[in-house]
Structure formats: structure tokens, C-alpha cells
Write an enzyme that holds these catalytic residues in place. Structure first.
Site, mmCIF file in Angstrom:
data_model
loop_
_atom_site.group_PDB
_atom_site.id
_atom_site.type_symbol
_atom_site.label_atom_id
_atom_site.label_comp_id
_atom_site.label_asym_id
_atom_site.label_seq_id
_atom_site.Cartn_x
_atom_site.Cartn_y
_atom_site.Cartn_z
ATOM 1 N N ASP A 488 -3.314 6.670 -7.091
ATOM 2 C CA ASP A 488 -2.872 4.819 -6.413
ATOM 3 C C ASP A 488 -3.096 3.782 -8.114
ATOM 4 O OD1 ASP A 488 -2.183 2.255 -6.045
ATOM 5 O OD2 ASP A 488 -3.189 2.386 -4.066
ATOM 6 N N ASP A 558 4.666 -2.310 -0.541
ATOM 7 C CA ASP A 558 3.238 -1.798 0.115
ATOM 8 C C ASP A 558 4.267 -3.042 1.238
ATOM 9 O OD1 ASP A 558 1.540 -0.702 -0.568
ATOM 10 O OD2 ASP A 558 0.188 -2.203 -1.526
HETATM 11 C C1 DGJ Z 1 -2.129 -0.045 -2.770
HETATM 12 C C2 DGJ Z 1 -1.486 1.175 -1.779
HETATM 13 O O1 DGJ Z 1 -0.082 0.586 -2.257
HETATM 14 C C3 DGJ Z 1 -1.843 0.737 -0.599
HETATM 15 O O2 DGJ Z 1 -0.779 1.893 0.515
HETATM 16 C C4 DGJ Z 1 -3.388 1.545 -0.129
HETATM 17 O O3 DGJ Z 1 -3.176 2.649 -0.733
HETATM 18 C C5 DGJ Z 1 -4.077 -0.292 -0.887
HETATM 19 N N1 DGJ Z 1 -3.303 0.046 -2.417
HETATM 20 C C6 DGJ Z 1 -5.630 0.514 -0.917
HETATM 21 O O4 DGJ Z 1 -5.987 -0.139 -1.939
#
Ligand code: DGJ
Length: 747
Positions: A488, A558
Site C-alpha cells: 500500500d 477503496d
Molecule cells: C488503503 C487501502 O486501499 C485499503 O484497502 C486498506 O488497505 C487501507 N489502506 C489500510 O490502511
């Protein structure tokens, strides 16, 4: 500076290309040679033919490289007269600026985007690159250019893909002068279109939780810049474009010129229509705040700019890119494993992960057929929320008193593999790492350090930071049986300073950071070849053809609202294959819109890509588990055609359409699956008839409704021609309805 080593699979691909060329030369297998690169000595013209595409350019009377043709494949005997520079259009528009160049230095009165602009230590900024020599090495053409007086060499590379005709173009700049100089702007390539006035540009824009909106605009006089100044690819634009001619364009017909830049740092693609209605597209690292200092004797390699042509409309253009990605670019291409059905804990447990909680979710996930269990954020350091812990990559002893092993063993005993979330390039100021190394972040001395999500960006360009990141990831993978990393990256840059190096070298951070990111991924993959990686940046903020060479999939957004996802996924697949598009089924009502959607709808939306589950399974009813078990099994029966097949957008959700319909056809045309969605029906209008695509017209196919119903008059079996020309009526009425149909070719 050079890009990280190329994976062995790409060497394998090259060998295959060469074999194909050889077999074509011997006349054995192919009617038309897959890749042909030839130089017409008399006219001084290069002809590159691959798949259904030809690309032609010449050396003009001034030794400039001049574009001549890019489009549908020409006959092998077609010849072109020698390239001749365009005449001076006016005393204000000199010959050099109106000539369509392959790669132009900034000099000689050039007013369009230059491909290379250099400032030399003596203040001189003039650069005139002229053809010197070329070499054809199998499927690769290289051309050396040199400045008229200075020892600045540029080698241009052209490498077509045999299967898709997509051309890879990149450049290497070499400083053979006796001093360093600063590259202030550099592109990988410039693409020139035939002169025209009815060009339409498509590009992708977005933001966090709203990625990949498809935009359309006419290419008017002036310049459109798609870009990221954010340090990485970003959500705001994606480095992809497609241009067609409005007068001839259809979804599956007409010519489309398209391209994608393989770069995960700050980037730009400019689409320019000049005063003579000529259109050119150039792309490379973003020139804003750019300044790469190249020491004497050093080389600078640009990213690759991929460009292709489809005569089958925008649908054909997407399918060519998908094919290139799945067969050539992903790390294990062309034998990348099908994406396993995964479960991810983020939306269920957030930061509150611990061993019993994850075990409970894992048991439930396994019961519906999930194949990979991924624990997301919260497992490390003092991570209770997003204020602390990033940078401290030890297992939190309160949450996991016996380390990760008991959880991983449990996951394995449930016949799933185990995946883990990491965010390696970031640090919370509230962390041991930052307390020990406050100098490791991007910063300008004495200036504020702007936080985003309470975190700062580690300067990956620094050798010590690179070593730290590679070291902890390697240790994590060595000590634990981890099959998958979700990598991430949750903010963009601010204060991009690098105080540890000389002021004149500090801007190298834009390139060195990105190359170190790639080289860490390459090193990890080499050391842990079984591990798969997902590129995530708060959803789809790092999706591009640079990082795809090192990762197996992307986290698309997300935003997991299954209706919003139809639009996001639609845009994503213009440039990227469903086989790398991760899509989770999450809870309803969604946190995004508080919208209520049936579990079937949510599954069908996600089943158009690589299926994952992100719901809180602790809240599911027995009926939910039964539905999910059925849908996961259905997905497994069609995932190969979804992930590897040919995608047809039968109805896009663009322009506020009430419907959205995709069809995926297996490569051998033996199977197809159709996903149909209805936002809301009105005024008794029935759902529009669906005309399928890509089937074998003469073969017979049975049709099964996996979910939903078709009209009673629908035959159980009919020819491909029938399904494509007569079509099929799906019975969808109401709000947020969905159906799925499967077609199987009769033996
Ligand atoms: C952003 C990601 O896109 C989410 O799926 C998740 O992993 C969060 N970060 C966790 O902090």
C-alpha cells in the site's frame, strides 16, 4: 541510472518472438510475418510491421528522424519516398517546429514539447540531435542520435510486440562530455498522428474512491496535459490515452491510436494539436520541478511508452492492451496463475486485528471457497489507528503474542494461502523508526514536514532507506510462510527535498525513488519467487504499465460500492485487464453511499474482475453463506475467461446510462459470460436487447442463466450468429438488478 533488470519471463517472450520470426521466414507457420523490421537503404526509411500494425519513419535531409505512418498494417511491398522536412510555414513557424519528429532536442526554434532539454554547465541550452547510425537486432531497432557538436548521445529503441503490434519505445541519454549536465525535460517518445481535425481523445481521471472516470474531448488546437506531480502515478489521471476519429469511430469499429506510459513516478503525457492541425503525443517523467543531473559517463534510461493501433474501435484497443499485459508484462507472463479468490480483513476489522478475530474470519472465509486469506493493516508496531506504527515492522506482541505463525498455520489448515498488508515507503512520526531516523523522509531542511494521514514519505532514493525497506520485507517473507503482499501507499509527496545530497543532485529524487521502488520489487521477487504482490495506493493510485512488470494485481479502488464500481471498473478496463483488477464483495449498505444492494448484485459486480471478499463475515446470515458459496463456485467456473478472455463492453455505464453490460469470451471462443446490470427501470421500458460479440458465428452455443432470467422465447441453444445478430432479451426490472448468462459451445 538504469531500470531494474528484466525478469526472465520477458527474455523468454523475446525468444518466442524470435522463433516466430524464424518460422515466418521459413514460411512454415504464419502467412504473414509477425514482426518485421526493415530499413529501406535507398529512401532511408524504417518500416516496422507487427501483428496488424505498421509504423514507418525516415531520416530526412537534415538527418532528423521524421514520422511518416502509424496505423493499420500495410502490404509488405509498400514503399515511401524519402522523408522531407516540412517547409517553413511562416517566418514565425520554422521548418523544424512544423516537421513531425520522432524525438527532437530543444533547439532550432522548436515550440512544441521537446523530447529532450538539457542545461549544460556553461549555460548553453541548445540541443540538436541528428541521426548517426542504427542496428536491427531481432525484434528490436535501435537508433543512435547525437548533438551536432556536444558529446550527447541518445539511443532510441523500438520494439514491437508480435501478438498485438503494440510498439515499445524508449530512449537512453548518454553523457560523454567531460562534465555533468542537467536533463530538464525528457520523454520516452513522441507519437505523431496523421493530420486531421476530428480527433477525439479519451483519458482517465479520478480521485480517491472515484478512480478511472472515462473522459472524452475533441483534440482542439492547443495542448492537453495528463499528469501526476505527486511523486507516484496518482489517482487524478492515469498514464493512458486513446484517440479516434469521430467520423469513423464505433465501440468495435474504426481506427484507434492508444498508448500507456510505463512509469510509476511523476509523469506527463501531452496531446498537442499545432497551428497546422498536426497532432502529436509525447510522454515521460513530469517536467515540472524536474532536473536530473547526469554525471559524465552516465546513462539515463527513460520509461517505456507503449503505443498501439486498433482498427476494431476502442474495444479492440483495450483488448490489445489486455493481451499485452497478461501475455507479456505481468511478472509470470505468459503463465501467470489465475487470481485466487481472496478474503481481505480491512472492511471487517480495520486496525483491530488479533489472532482470535482473524482466525474466526478465516474459518468463515474458507467455508465459502476462499483460496487466500489476507490480513490488512494493524498487525505491526504500535498500530492501533493511523496515528502510529508505520515504519516499525515487527509483529505487535499484544495482538499476536506468539507471532504470525499460529494464524498462518490455521489459514493453511483451512486450505488457503496467507497474505499480509504492508506500506513500506511510509513512516508515522510516532514510530521508533522516525525517532531514530528523522532524516530519512523527504524534506527541505528547516521547513515544515506536511503530514497526510499522519504519515511522511520515506525517501526511497536514499541507499540506506532502500536497504532498510528491502531488509525488513525480505526478513518478513523469510521468517513467515507468506504467499502474497498487499503493498500500500497512502499519500502523495510534499516537500520533495533530499538534503543529504548536493543541491544540484536533489531533484534526481523523482527518478531514483521510482527506480529503487522497482528494484526492491524485483529483488524481492527474485529471492521469493513464489510470492505474489498487489499494488495498492489508497485504492487505484498506483496502476500503470511500469509497476505491472513486478506485481500480479492492482487494488482498483477503496470504493467498494458495487454500483459505483461498475463505473470505476469500466474505466479501469479501458487500459488494464480484468485479470489484474481486484474487486471485493463488501457489506450492504456500503460505507460509501449507504446504498443497499443484494448480495447477488454485489457478487456479479465483483465477478467481472478478480474476485475478492471484504465483507464482515461475522454479520452474515446462513442464507448469505449459502449464496456466497454458490457465487464463489460460479466464479471459479468462469474466472479463466474473465481474467484471460476478450472483453466486450456491450453497454457502458458512461453518460448516466441506466444499464451496464460486459461480455467476456474465452480465447478459443468456446465459452462466454455476460454480466448485465440495471440501475433503475422506468416507464415500463424493457431492458435493451443484448447483442453478443466475439463468438464463432458458425458454432452452436447453449445459453444458461447463472443468475436472473431471460425471455421465455430464448432458445436453449443457437448459433454464435444468432446470439450476435438476433441477440438475447434479459428480464431485468426494478432498481439495482443484475443477471449473468453463460454460453458454452456445443462439442
Ligand atoms: C488503503 C487501502 O486501499 C485499503 O484497502 C486498506 O488497505 C487501507 N489502506 C489500510 O490502511
Amino acid at each position: 541510472m538504469s531500470l531494474a533488470a528484466k525478469p526472465a519471463s520477458r527474455l523468454f517472450h523475446r525468444l518466442v518472438c524470435l522463433l516466430m520470426i524464424f518460422s515466418a521466414i521459413t514460411g512454415a507457420a504464419l502467412a504473414q510475418q509477425a514482426v518485421s523490421i526493415r530499413f529501406d537503404q535507398a529512401a532511408r526509411i524504417f518500416h516496422i510491421d507487427a501483428a496488424d500494425t505498421s509504423y514507418v519513419f525516415g531520416i530526412n535531409e537534415h538527418a532528423d528522424l521524421q514520422a511518416l505512418y502509424w496505423g493499420k498494417r500495410l502490404a509488405s511491398g509498400d514503399t515511401f519516398p524519402a522523408a522531407k522536412a516540412s517547409p517553413e510555414a511562416a517566418s514565425f513557424d520554422l521548418s523544424f517546429t512544423v516537421t513531425p519528429h520522432e524525438f527532437a532536442g530543444w533547439g532550432s526554434g522548436l515550440y512544441v514539447e521537446p523530447d529532450l532539454k538539457i542545461t549544460f554547465p556553461d549555460g548553453n541550452r541548445d540541443l540538436e540531435l541528428k541521426y548517426v547510425s542504427h542496428a536491427i537486432d531481432g525484434d528490436k531497432l535501435s537508433i543512435v542520435m547525437k548533438d551536432i557538436s556536444r558529446e550527447v548521445y541518445v539511443t532510441l529503441y523500438y520494439q514491437p510486440d508480435a501478438e498485438t503490434g503494440i510498439l515499445r519505445r524508449w530512449a537512453v541519454i548518454e553523457n560523454r562530455t567531460s562534465e555533468p549536465f542537467t536533463i530538464e525535460q525528457v520523454s520516452a517518445a513522441t507519437w505523431n498522428l496523421p493530420r486531421g481535425t476530428d480527433y477525439r481523445l479519451r483519458y482517465l481521471s479520478g480521485r480517491w474512491a472515484a478512480e478511472d472516470t472515462v473522459n472524452e474531448q475533441m483534440v482542439e488546437p492547443g495542448k492537453t496535459t495528463l499528469e501526476s506531480r505527486r511523486g507516484t502515478t496518482g489517482h487524478q489521471n492515469n498514464p493512458w490515452f486513446a484517440i479516434d476519429k469521430l467520423s469513423t469511430a464505433g465501440a468495435e469499429t474504426g481506427g484507434v491510436w492508444f498508448g500507456a506510459l510505463g512509469w510509476s513516478g511523476s509523469w506527463q503525457i501531452t496531446i498537442e494539436r499545432d497551428q497546422l492541425q498536426q497532432v502529436r503525443i509525447s510522454g515521460g517523467p513530469n517536467s515540472f520541478d524536474f532536473g536530473y543531473r547526469l554525471q559524465k559517463g552516465e546513462k539515463f534510461e527513460t520509461p517505456i511508452f507503449y503505443g498501439g493501433y486498433s482498427s476494431e474501435g476502442i474495444g479492440g484497443a483495450s483488448r490489445l492492451l489486455h493481451r499485452l499485459e497478461m501475455d507479456t508484462l505481468v511478472p509470470n507472463a505468459p503463465h501467470e496463475k489465475l487470481r485466487p479468490v481472496l478474503y481481505n480483513s480491512w472492511e471487517a476489522t480495520g486496525f483491530n486485528v488479533d489472532e482470535p478475530g482473524q482466525v474466526a474470519l478465516a474459518e468463515k472465509a474458507a467455508s465459502i471457497g476462499v483460496e487466500r486469506f489476507v490480513m490488512d493493516d494493524g498487525w505491526f508496531g504500535q498500530r492501533k489507528d493511523d496515528h502510529a506504527g508505520l515504519g516499525d515492522w515487527y509483529v505487535n506482541p499484544q495482538k499476536f503474542p506468539h507471532g504470525l505463525k499460529p494464524l498462518i498455520d490455521k489459514v493453511h489448515s483451512l486450505h488457503m494461502d496467507f497474505g499480509l498488508w504492508v506500506e513500506p515507503e511510509m513512516v508515522n512520526p510516532d514510530s521508533d523508526l522516525y525517532r531514530k531516523h528523522p532524516d530519512w523522509v523527504l524534506n527541505f531542511t528547516g521547513r515544515p514536514r506536511t503530514e497526510g494521514r499522519n504519515q511522511l514519505v520515506l525517501n526511497l532514493a536514499r541507499p540506506d532507506v532502500r536497504a532498510y525497506v528491502l531488509g525488513f520485507l525480505d526478513k518478513l517473507l523469510t521468517e513467515n510462510d507468506i504467499a502474497f503482499l498487499k503493498w500500500d501507499y497512502n499519500r502523495n509527496w510534499s516537500e520533495p527535498g533530499w538534503p543529504a545530497v548536493a543541491p544540484e543532485d536533489q531533484k534526481n529524487v523523482y527518478v531514483d525513488f521510482t527506480n529503487n521502488y522497482y528494484s526492491i520489487l524485483a529483488d524481492l521477487r527474485a529471492k521469493h519467487p513464489g510470492v505474489e504482490i498487489e499494488s495498492c495506493s489508497g485504492g487505484g493510485g498506483r496502476v500503470d504499465l511500469g509497476v505491472i512488470r513486478y506485481v500480479d494485481e492492482f487494488w482498483t479502488s477503496d470504493n467498494t460500492d458495487a454500483f459505483d464500481r461498475l463505473t470505476i471498473q469500466n474505466g479501469f478496463t479501458y487500459a488494464y485487464a480484468p485479470g489484474v483488477m481486484m474487486a471485493w464483495v463488501t457489506d450492504s449498505p456500503t460505507w460509501v453511499n449507504n446504498r443497499t444492494l443484494s448480495l447477488e448484485y454485489r457478487f456479479l459486480s465483483s465477478m467481472q474482475g478478480s474476485l475478492g471478499i471484504g465483507a464482515n463475515l461475522n454479520k452474515w446470515t446462513p442464507e448469505d453463506f449459502a449464496t456466497a458459496t454458490k457465487m464463489v463456485a460460479q466464479y471459479k467456473s468462469i474466472r479463466e475467461l474473465v481474467q484471460r478472455g476478450s472483453l466486450y463492453r456491450l453497454i457502458t455505464p458512461e453518460h448516466d446510462s441506466e444499464q451496464s453490460v460486459t461480455e467476456s469470451v474465452s480465447r478459443d471462443k468456446s465459452q462466454a459470460v455476460v454480466f448485465a446490470f440495471l440501475h433503475s427501470s422506468g416507464e415500463l421500458y424493457p431492458y435493451p436487447r443484448l447483442y453478443l460479440r466475439g463468438l464463432d458465428a458458425n458454432a452452436s452455443y447453449t445459453l444458461t442463466a447463472l443468475d436472473g432470467k431471460v425471455a421465455e422465447t430464448t432458445p436453449a441453444a443457437a448459433s454464435g450468429a444468432y446470439w450476435m445478430e438476433h441477440g438475447v432479451d434479459v428480464l431485468l426490472r426494478g432498481d439495482f438488478q443484475a443477471a449473468a448468462l453463460k454460453l458454452d459451445r456445443a462439442p
